[in-house]
Design a protein around this motif. Sequence first.
Motif, PDB file in Angstrom:
ATOM      1  N   PRO A 256       0.815  -1.228   0.000  1.00 15.81           N
ATOM      2  CA  PRO A 256       0.000   0.000   0.000  1.00 15.81           C
ATOM      3  C   PRO A 256       0.843   1.269   0.000  1.00 15.81           C
ATOM      4  O   PRO A 256       0.442   2.282  -0.591  1.00 15.81           O
ATOM      5  N   LEU A 257       2.020   1.225   0.627  1.00 10.41           N
ATOM      6  CA  LEU A 257       2.881   2.415   0.595  1.00 10.41           C
ATOM      7  C   LEU A 257       3.378   2.690  -0.822  1.00 10.41           C
ATOM      8  O   LEU A 257       3.406   3.838  -1.282  1.00 10.41           O
ATOM      9  N   GLY A 258       3.764   1.621  -1.533  1.00  8.88           N
ATOM     10  CA  GLY A 258       4.211   1.805  -2.921  1.00  8.88           C
ATOM     11  C   GLY A 258       3.101   2.338  -3.800  1.00  8.88           C
ATOM     12  O   GLY A 258       3.314   3.238  -4.636  1.00  8.88           O
ATOM     13  N   ASN A 259       1.883   1.778  -3.609  1.00 11.30           N
ATOM     14  CA  ASN A 259       0.750   2.262  -4.400  1.00 11.30           C
ATOM     15  C   ASN A 259       0.428   3.716  -4.074  1.00 11.30           C
ATOM     16  O   ASN A 259       0.097   4.514  -4.972  1.00 11.30           O
ATOM     17  N   ALA A 260       0.512   4.061  -2.781  1.00  9.22           N
ATOM     18  CA  ALA A 260       0.209   5.440  -2.385  1.00  9.22           C
ATOM     19  C   ALA A 260       1.232   6.405  -2.978  1.00  9.22           C
ATOM     20  O   ALA A 260       0.879   7.494  -3.481  1.00  9.22           O
ATOM     21  N   MET A 261       2.497   6.023  -2.926  1.00  7.66           N
ATOM     22  CA  MET A 261       3.537   6.880  -3.489  1.00  7.66           C
ATOM     23  C   MET A 261       3.372   7.009  -5.014  1.00  7.66           C
ATOM     24  O   MET A 261       3.563   8.098  -5.578  1.00  7.66           O
ATOM     25  N   ALA A 296      -9.412  12.541  -9.431  1.00  3.07           N
ATOM     26  CA  ALA A 296     -10.370  11.728  -8.685  1.00  3.07           C
ATOM     27  C   ALA A 296      -9.886  10.294  -8.553  1.00  3.07           C
ATOM     28  O   ALA A 296      -9.956   9.674  -7.475  1.00  3.07           O
ATOM     29  N   GLN A 297      -9.382   9.729  -9.675  1.00  5.65           N
ATOM     30  CA  GLN A 297      -8.905   8.347  -9.638  1.00  5.65           C
ATOM     31  C   GLN A 297      -7.693   8.212  -8.721  1.00  5.65           C
ATOM     32  O   GLN A 297      -7.598   7.286  -7.898  1.00  5.65           O
ATOM     33  N   GLY A 298      -6.727   9.145  -8.865  1.00  8.29           N
ATOM     34  CA  GLY A 298      -5.530   9.086  -8.032  1.00  8.29           C
ATOM     35  C   GLY A 298      -5.849   9.278  -6.567  1.00  8.29           C
ATOM     36  O   GLY A 298      -5.275   8.625  -5.684  1.00  8.29           O
ATOM     37  N   GLY A 299      -6.790  10.223  -6.273  1.00 14.40           N
ATOM     38  CA  GLY A 299      -7.178  10.440  -4.879  1.00 14.40           C
ATOM     39  C   GLY A 299      -7.831   9.212  -4.269  1.00 14.40           C
ATOM     40  O   GLY A 299      -7.618   8.881  -3.103  1.00 14.40           O
ATOM     41  N   THR A 300      -8.669   8.532  -5.119  1.00 24.98           N
ATOM     42  CA  THR A 300      -9.322   7.310  -4.624  1.00 24.98           C
ATOM     43  C   THR A 300      -8.292   6.235  -4.289  1.00 24.98           C
ATOM     44  O   THR A 300      -8.354   5.594  -3.222  1.00 24.98           O
ATOM     45  N   LEU A 301      -7.329   6.027  -5.214  1.00 23.24           N
ATOM     46  CA  LEU A 301      -6.285   5.030  -4.951  1.00 23.24           C
ATOM     47  C   LEU A 301      -5.451   5.402  -3.726  1.00 23.24           C
ATOM     48  O   LEU A 301      -5.108   4.552  -2.899  1.00 23.24           O
ATOM     49  N   LEU A 302      -5.130   6.682  -3.622  1.00 19.43           N
ATOM     50  CA  LEU A 302      -4.328   7.126  -2.489  1.00 19.43           C
ATOM     51  C   LEU A 302      -5.071   6.918  -1.172  1.00 19.43           C
ATOM     52  O   LEU A 302      -4.514   6.441  -0.184  1.00 19.43           O
ATOM     53  N   THR A 303      -6.368   7.278  -1.174  1.00 17.78           N
ATOM     54  CA  THR A 303      -7.184   7.117   0.039  1.00 17.78           C
ATOM     55  C   THR A 303      -7.298   5.643   0.430  1.00 17.78           C
ATOM     56  O   THR A 303      -7.186   5.270   1.614  1.00 17.78           O
ATOM     57  N   ARG A 308      -5.659   1.302   4.092  1.00 14.26           N
ATOM     58  CA  ARG A 308      -5.087  -0.025   4.352  1.00 14.26           C
ATOM     59  C   ARG A 308      -3.894   0.076   5.305  1.00 14.26           C
ATOM     60  O   ARG A 308      -3.749  -0.721   6.237  1.00 14.26           O
ATOM     61  N   ILE A 309      -3.060   1.092   5.056  1.00 13.49           N
ATOM     62  CA  ILE A 309      -1.907   1.297   5.939  1.00 13.49           C
ATOM     63  C   ILE A 309      -2.361   1.604   7.359  1.00 13.49           C
ATOM     64  O   ILE A 309      -1.827   1.077   8.336  1.00 13.49           O
ATOM     65  N   ASN A 310      -3.348   2.430   7.470  1.00 12.32           N
ATOM     66  CA  ASN A 310      -3.864   2.800   8.790  1.00 12.32           C
ATOM     67  C   ASN A 310      -4.409   1.573   9.534  1.00 12.32           C
ATOM     68  O   ASN A 310      -4.185   1.399  10.739  1.00 12.32           O
ATOM     69  N   THR A 311      -5.136   0.728   8.800  1.00 14.39           N
ATOM     70  CA  THR A 311      -5.685  -0.488   9.415  1.00 14.39           C
ATOM     71  C   THR A 311      -4.577  -1.394   9.941  1.00 14.39           C
ATOM     72  O   THR A 311      -4.643  -1.903  11.066  1.00 14.39           O
ATOM     73  N   LEU A 312      -3.556  -1.600   9.113  1.00 12.11           N
ATOM     74  CA  LEU A 312      -2.449  -2.455   9.541  1.00 12.11           C
ATOM     75  C   LEU A 312      -1.740  -1.886  10.760  1.00 12.11           C
ATOM     76  O   LEU A 312      -1.378  -2.609  11.692  1.00 12.11           O
ATOM     77  N   ILE A 313      -1.539  -0.572  10.748  1.00  8.40           N
ATOM     78  CA  ILE A 313      -0.853   0.060  11.882  1.00  8.40           C
ATOM     79  C   ILE A 313      -1.677  -0.076  13.157  1.00  8.40           C
ATOM     80  O   ILE A 313      -1.140  -0.350  14.243  1.00  8.40           O
ATOM     81  N   GLN A 314      -2.996   0.089  13.037  1.00  6.59           N
ATOM     82  CA  GLN A 314      -3.852  -0.036  14.222  1.00  6.59           C
ATOM     83  C   GLN A 314      -3.810  -1.457  14.779  1.00  6.59           C
ATOM     84  O   GLN A 314      -3.748  -1.660  16.000  1.00  6.59           O
ATOM     85  N   HIS A 315      -3.859  -2.429  13.851  1.00  5.50           N
ATOM     86  CA  HIS A 315      -3.781  -3.810  14.308  1.00  5.50           C
ATOM     87  C   HIS A 315      -2.433  -4.086  14.982  1.00  5.50           C
ATOM     88  O   HIS A 315      -2.361  -4.754  16.013  1.00  5.50           O
ATOM     89  N   PHE A 316      -1.379  -3.586  14.388  1.00  5.02           N
ATOM     90  CA  PHE A 316      -0.057  -3.801  14.952  1.00  5.02           C
ATOM     91  C   PHE A 316       0.077  -3.131  16.326  1.00  5.02           C
ATOM     92  O   PHE A 316       0.653  -3.704  17.263  1.00  5.02           O
ATOM     93  N   LYS A 317      -0.474  -1.940  16.448  1.00  8.60           N
ATOM     94  CA  LYS A 317      -0.435  -1.244  17.733  1.00  8.60           C
ATOM     95  C   LYS A 317      -1.196  -2.029  18.792  1.00  8.60           C
ATOM     96  O   LYS A 317      -0.761  -2.134  19.939  1.00  8.60           O
ATOM     97  N   GLN A 318      -2.343  -2.603  18.380  1.00  8.48           N
ATOM     98  CA  GLN A 318      -3.122  -3.379  19.343  1.00  8.48           C
ATOM     99  C   GLN A 318      -2.345  -4.605  19.815  1.00  8.48           C
ATOM    100  O   GLN A 318      -2.306  -4.940  21.003  1.00  8.48           O
TER     101      GLN A 318
END
Length: 483
Positions: A256-261, A296-303, A308-318
């Motif tokens: 997801p980081l590569g896709n976001a970048m 719009a397309q790029g913003g959607t992919l970035l979001t 996804r990154i946020n979800t993984l980080i939250q799970h890892f923090k938990q």
Amino acid sequence: MNATRYGNEPAPPTQPGNGAMRKAEALRQGQAQVLEMITRDEPLCVTMALLMRLIEAQGDGMLCSLMLLEDDQQHVRSCAGPSLPPSYLALLDGLAIGPCAGSCGTAMYRRQPVVVADIMSSPLWAPYLDLVKPYGLRACWSTPIMLKDEQVLGSFAMYYREPRSPGPAELALTAVATHIAGIAIKREKNESELRRHREQLEALVQQRTGQLEASNAELTTALVQLQHTQRELVRTEKLASLGSLVAGVAHELNTPLGNAMLSAGSLVAHAQRIEAAVVQGVLKRSDLRQFLADIAQGGTLLTHNLARINTLIQHFKQLAVDQTTDLRSQFALHALVVRAVDAMSARADMAKHQVEVDIDPAIVMDSYPDALTEVLCNLLDNALMHGLPAGQAGTVRITTGIADGGNIRLALEDSGHGIADELLPRIFDPFFTTRLGQGTSGLGLYVTHNLVTGVLGGHINVESQVGHGTRFLIELPQTASRP
């Protein structure tokens, strides 16, 4: 009224035998007293001195003695002779028995009575005449004191200061004296033997106690060292598991980081192209529409990728919080299992496998989520490392049920190659692993077992058949007991 005699009136005759009767009664009472002293374990020589006096009282001019034969069966020791001069008895101590060793030494050597009616003319006393002359002793009759096995214990002797031979009375007294003395000496030897064995036993017990204490000290030291090593290995295992988990999450974050970048870079490129068209005055309506669509397309992919990154980080923090704290809390079992599975699925070796979770979302537990999460991660890691075949797709299924008593029954089953029957009893043992030297220490299932049975207050069992996978069954109280 007392009778009175006058003048030369003769005295009334005395009853014959009164003196003999008195002596017999004194002998009987004296024997009883001696036997009582023997049963009270009075000192042997004191008891024998009383016996000698008792025998001497039965005759006139009789001097009695009792000699003991040492354990070497060669030398004598004076025990009792109350009417004989002490200096004479001292001369006898240490003398050797033999065929010509006076009355006592010869009697013990021959194992039969020796009667010397006149010491001065007896060849048995010839070597000792100079010793005995000063004491005026002329006759000596000695009888050996023996056990039934003919072991010689000592001798009993009668001395007289005039030459004479024994009569029936003296022979009877000798039999009484040797019988009682034999009882006393044998009892003394038995007691001495018991004391010797007791002392040997006490010394042996002390020696064994010292050895056991030394062994216990060594074992205690070894146990302390083993516990220290075990704690270090457990800590190392936890750190290794955490490192593997972090590496897996980092790997999962790369996509997801590569896709976001890439999306962000694309948006920057579109913006630069529009900016150049505006500067040059060639911007068209169609270019603007295309730019808005790209944005719009790029913003959607970035979001999406950032979410996804946020979800993984939250799970890892938990997971991190659960592993570094020991707080008790209420939690939904389904959500905790999903978080653990998501965290483990970040590992590269989980990509080809499928994990199915079939847990009622309504199940809420009041327990220790950190411990349960570590249990699940260890079991999933065990399935990846040992259960599921390398290079092939496999399945891990996690389900729950209600056990007897309302406990939660959690099952984790894989479709791997199973565990051999001879290995099943050992899988929860510390340091047991089938992949020794390949990066595992054999503590994962041991830690899991301790967490389930200790912190979580439950039970864990395993069922497996070679070629048909492995199933771990965990039974936990829905509400953990208070520590």
